[in-house]
Scaffold this active site. Sequence first.
Site, PDB file in Angstrom:
ATOM      1  N   GLY A  44       0.726  -1.327   0.258  1.00  0.00           N
ATOM      2  CA  GLY A  44      -0.145  -0.095  -0.122  1.00  0.00           C
ATOM      3  C   GLY A  44       0.745   1.419  -0.020  1.00  0.00           C
ATOM      4  O   GLY A  44       0.506   2.216  -0.529  1.00  0.00           O
ATOM      5  N   GLU A 100       3.937   4.338   5.806  1.00  0.00           N
ATOM      6  CA  GLU A 100       2.860   3.594   5.567  1.00  0.00           C
ATOM      7  C   GLU A 100       1.497   4.370   4.653  1.00  0.00           C
ATOM      8  O   GLU A 100       1.755   5.814   5.032  1.00  0.00           O
ATOM      9  CB  GLU A 100       2.177   3.313   7.012  1.00  0.00           C
ATOM     10  CG  GLU A 100       0.790   2.238   6.829  1.00  0.00           C
ATOM     11  CD  GLU A 100       0.904   1.011   6.194  1.00  0.00           C
ATOM     12  OE1 GLU A 100       1.121   1.174   5.051  1.00  0.00           O
ATOM     13  OE2 GLU A 100       0.590  -0.093   6.899  1.00  0.00           O
ATOM     14  N   ASP A 101       0.596   3.769   4.313  1.00  0.00           N
ATOM     15  CA  ASP A 101      -0.163   4.438   3.376  1.00  0.00           C
ATOM     16  C   ASP A 101      -1.492   4.932   4.494  1.00  0.00           C
ATOM     17  O   ASP A 101      -1.742   6.142   4.355  1.00  0.00           O
ATOM     18  CB  ASP A 101      -0.975   3.730   2.288  1.00  0.00           C
ATOM     19  CG  ASP A 101      -1.407   2.243   2.795  1.00  0.00           C
ATOM     20  OD1 ASP A 101      -1.254   1.846   3.992  1.00  0.00           O
ATOM     21  OD2 ASP A 101      -2.076   1.733   1.887  1.00  0.00           O
ATOM     22  N   ASP A 104      -5.114   2.861  10.554  1.00  0.00           N
ATOM     23  CA  ASP A 104      -6.392   2.689  10.871  1.00  0.00           C
ATOM     24  C   ASP A 104      -6.538   2.123  12.143  1.00  0.00           C
ATOM     25  O   ASP A 104      -6.682   2.966  13.355  1.00  0.00           O
ATOM     26  CB  ASP A 104      -7.040   1.731  10.000  1.00  0.00           C
ATOM     27  CG  ASP A 104      -8.686   1.596   9.921  1.00  0.00           C
ATOM     28  OD1 ASP A 104      -9.178   2.216  10.725  1.00  0.00           O
ATOM     29  OD2 ASP A 104      -9.125   0.884   9.259  1.00  0.00           O
ATOM     30  N   LYS A 132      -6.293   7.730  10.240  1.00  0.00           N
ATOM     31  CA  LYS A 132      -7.704   7.215  10.052  1.00  0.00           C
ATOM     32  C   LYS A 132      -8.223   6.855  11.530  1.00  0.00           C
ATOM     33  O   LYS A 132      -7.840   5.755  11.929  1.00  0.00           O
ATOM     34  CB  LYS A 132      -8.123   6.365   9.085  1.00  0.00           C
ATOM     35  CG  LYS A 132      -9.760   6.071   8.910  1.00  0.00           C
ATOM     36  CD  LYS A 132      -9.960   5.348   7.740  1.00  0.00           C
ATOM     37  CE  LYS A 132     -11.131   4.581   7.908  1.00  0.00           C
ATOM     38  NZ  LYS A 132     -11.093   3.174   7.189  1.00  0.00           N
ATOM     39  N   PHE A 153     -14.421   3.999   4.001  1.00  0.00           N
ATOM     40  CA  PHE A 153     -13.591   3.046   3.355  1.00  0.00           C
ATOM     41  C   PHE A 153     -12.780   3.747   2.002  1.00  0.00           C
ATOM     42  O   PHE A 153     -13.450   3.893   1.204  1.00  0.00           O
ATOM     43  CB  PHE A 153     -14.228   1.790   3.256  1.00  0.00           C
ATOM     44  CG  PHE A 153     -13.496   0.530   2.282  1.00  0.00           C
ATOM     45  CD1 PHE A 153     -12.754   0.152   3.174  1.00  0.00           C
ATOM     46  CD2 PHE A 153     -13.785   0.401   1.188  1.00  0.00           C
ATOM     47  CE1 PHE A 153     -11.874  -1.042   2.660  1.00  0.00           C
ATOM     48  CE2 PHE A 153     -12.788  -0.533   0.500  1.00  0.00           C
ATOM     49  CZ  PHE A 153     -12.056  -1.507   1.227  1.00  0.00           C
ATOM     50  N   ASP A 160      -5.977  -0.309  -1.329  1.00  0.00           N
ATOM     51  CA  ASP A 160      -6.496  -1.200  -2.475  1.00  0.00           C
ATOM     52  C   ASP A 160      -7.795  -1.704  -1.644  1.00  0.00           C
ATOM     53  O   ASP A 160      -8.186  -1.736  -0.284  1.00  0.00           O
ATOM     54  CB  ASP A 160      -5.718  -2.200  -2.811  1.00  0.00           C
ATOM     55  CG  ASP A 160      -5.504  -3.236  -1.488  1.00  0.00           C
ATOM     56  OD1 ASP A 160      -5.276  -2.744  -0.482  1.00  0.00           O
ATOM     57  OD2 ASP A 160      -5.379  -4.391  -1.815  1.00  0.00           O
ATOM     58  N   ARG A 166      -5.396   0.587  -6.484  1.00  0.00           N
ATOM     59  CA  ARG A 166      -4.029   1.133  -6.013  1.00  0.00           C
ATOM     60  C   ARG A 166      -3.565   2.343  -6.854  1.00  0.00           C
ATOM     61  O   ARG A 166      -2.898   3.221  -6.327  1.00  0.00           O
ATOM     62  CB  ARG A 166      -2.917   0.185  -5.805  1.00  0.00           C
ATOM     63  CG  ARG A 166      -3.145  -0.616  -4.608  1.00  0.00           C
ATOM     64  CD  ARG A 166      -1.943  -1.581  -4.305  1.00  0.00           C
ATOM     65  NE  ARG A 166      -1.938  -2.720  -3.564  1.00  0.00           N
ATOM     66  CZ  ARG A 166      -2.157  -3.082  -2.301  1.00  0.00           C
ATOM     67  NH1 ARG A 166      -1.902  -1.611  -1.490  1.00  0.00           N
ATOM     68  NH2 ARG A 166      -2.374  -3.956  -1.597  1.00  0.00           N
TER      69      ARG A 166
END
Length: 179
Positions: A44, A100-101, A104, A132, A153, A160, A166
């Site tokens: 990601g 990191e993307d 969460d 997030k 989401f 992805d 992506r």
Amino acid sequence: MITIQELKPVFTAEQIQKRVKELGEQITRDYEGQDFICVGVLSGAVIFFSDLLKNIDSTRVSLDFMRVSSYGSATETSGVVKIIEDVKFNMAGKNVLIIEDLIDSGLTMKKVKEVFIERGAKSVKLCALINKKERREVDVTIDYYGFELDKGFILGYGMDFDGRYRNLPAVYEAVIKEE
């Protein structure tokens, strides 16, 4: 079965590139005169990682990657963090910046950070495109982040659903349908 019904724009490609440039400048200042290793979390973070590194003005940075998983093909974390592919560098005595993307639940990054600390890293910081908070389960400090979201989401710019979406240049909220 889950299907994507619609994609709603959240952050444009222009907004992302502007923020990535700002993050790169901040990281450059914070690590001035220091050697450090940027560890991209595959798959990601690869697009964010690449763009961010182009904006870090330092010849003292090394690159490494690792692949971890807690999602698989689901939309929610399994709660079990697995290191699928480990870094190649010895992290003992090194400054480490994990890129990191999306953070969460926080479970994956908490585990990865703990691994590097256990291996003797001098410092470990986290950088994410998206912070997030909707499903945050553990307290994890994100030292640098591009954007903050409460919920949704999201897909695109490396993020992805089951390996797809992506390549989109912006970030979108996916409207999903469960059948």
